[in-house]
Design an enzyme around this catalytic site. Structure first.
Site, mmCIF file in Angstrom:
data_model
loop_
_atom_site.group_PDB
_atom_site.id
_atom_site.type_symbol
_atom_site.label_atom_id
_atom_site.label_comp_id
_atom_site.label_asym_id
_atom_site.label_seq_id
_atom_site.Cartn_x
_atom_site.Cartn_y
_atom_site.Cartn_z
ATOM 1 N N ASP A 37 0.877 -1.159 0.000
ATOM 2 C CA ASP A 37 0.000 0.000 0.000
ATOM 3 C C ASP A 37 0.927 1.225 0.000
ATOM 4 O OD1 ASP A 37 -2.188 1.771 0.460
ATOM 5 O OD2 ASP A 37 -1.782 1.697 2.615
ATOM 6 N N ASP A 43 -2.085 -0.652 5.927
ATOM 7 C CA ASP A 43 -2.360 -0.157 7.281
ATOM 8 C C ASP A 43 -3.850 -0.078 7.577
ATOM 9 O OD1 ASP A 43 -2.522 3.407 7.049
ATOM 10 O OD2 ASP A 43 -2.547 1.992 5.388
#
Length: 207
Positions: free
Chosen positions: A13, A177
């Site tokens: 990410d 996250d």
């Protein structure tokens, strides 16, 4: 966590994992330029609203700005809106780029980011200016939601990447996250690591 070094493919990410971000800063910045309902930013960002449509490429940057203006009690320029929206983008520590460079020697690296054209242009320019490099250079391929018409945690965004790159889910690590994004990836058979930012965890701790 040396165990991850044996996994051949890694999907990262971007915001929160590689680039430091703070969505509260965008809320504050929008308030400063006259946004009456500051809860709008977080609410829209968490639901299938304005920001979702922007990050899926369903609306243009101009259409986004026009809709934002309907919630602002002042006359604001495109630059003011972009500046407020981009204020959530913080810094990218060079050590993280260094890590990506090292990992690239022995792994296939990919980026999978929920983002939008306004943010993309801002952080690409920042990385070039600050580090003198292009983010794309650190990945075999970088995938962005606004180009794909999909956002995490939609299972299709993961399967699309896996199929296009010929990756086996079981041989691929996904680092994010957001728990919802991690959970969706795990259901598809990917190996996952939830990066706990509240505990100060960094990708530098993983390899």
């Amino acid at each position: 966590m040396q165990k991850y070094n044996s996994i051949p493919n890694i999907i990262f990410d971007f915001g929160g994992v590689i680039l430091n971000i703070n969505t509260d800063q965008a809320v504050k910045s929008f308030k400063e330029i006259g946004l009456s309902d500051t809860s709008l930013v977080k609410k829209e960002y968490q639901t299938n609203g304005l920001f979702d449509r922007l990050e899926k490429g369903m609306i243009s940057a101009d259409e986004f700005r026009t809709e934002i203006r309907t919630h602002i009690n002042a006359t604001v320029s495109d630059e003011q809106i972009d500046s407020a929206w981009n204020s959530m983008l913080l810094d990218l520590p060079y050590e993280r780029l260094e890590l990506l460079g090292k990992l690239k020697e022995n792994h296939r690296l990919f980026l999978l980011s929920n983002t939008n054209i306004i943010h993309w242009e801002a952080y690409m320019g920042m990385i070039q200016k600050v580090h003198g490099t292009c983010l794309s250079d650190f990945f075999e391929k970088d995938y962005y939601s606004h180009n794909m018409g999909l956002r995490k945690p939609d299972p299709k965004i993961y399967t699309s990447l896996l199929e296009k790159e010929g990756l086996k889910a079981s041989e691929t690590l996904f680092v994010d996250d957001m728990r919802a994004n991690i959970d969706a990836a795990r259901l598809l058979g990917l190996q996952t690591h939830y990066l706990d930012l509240e505990k100060g965890e960094s990708i530098l701790d993983l390899f």
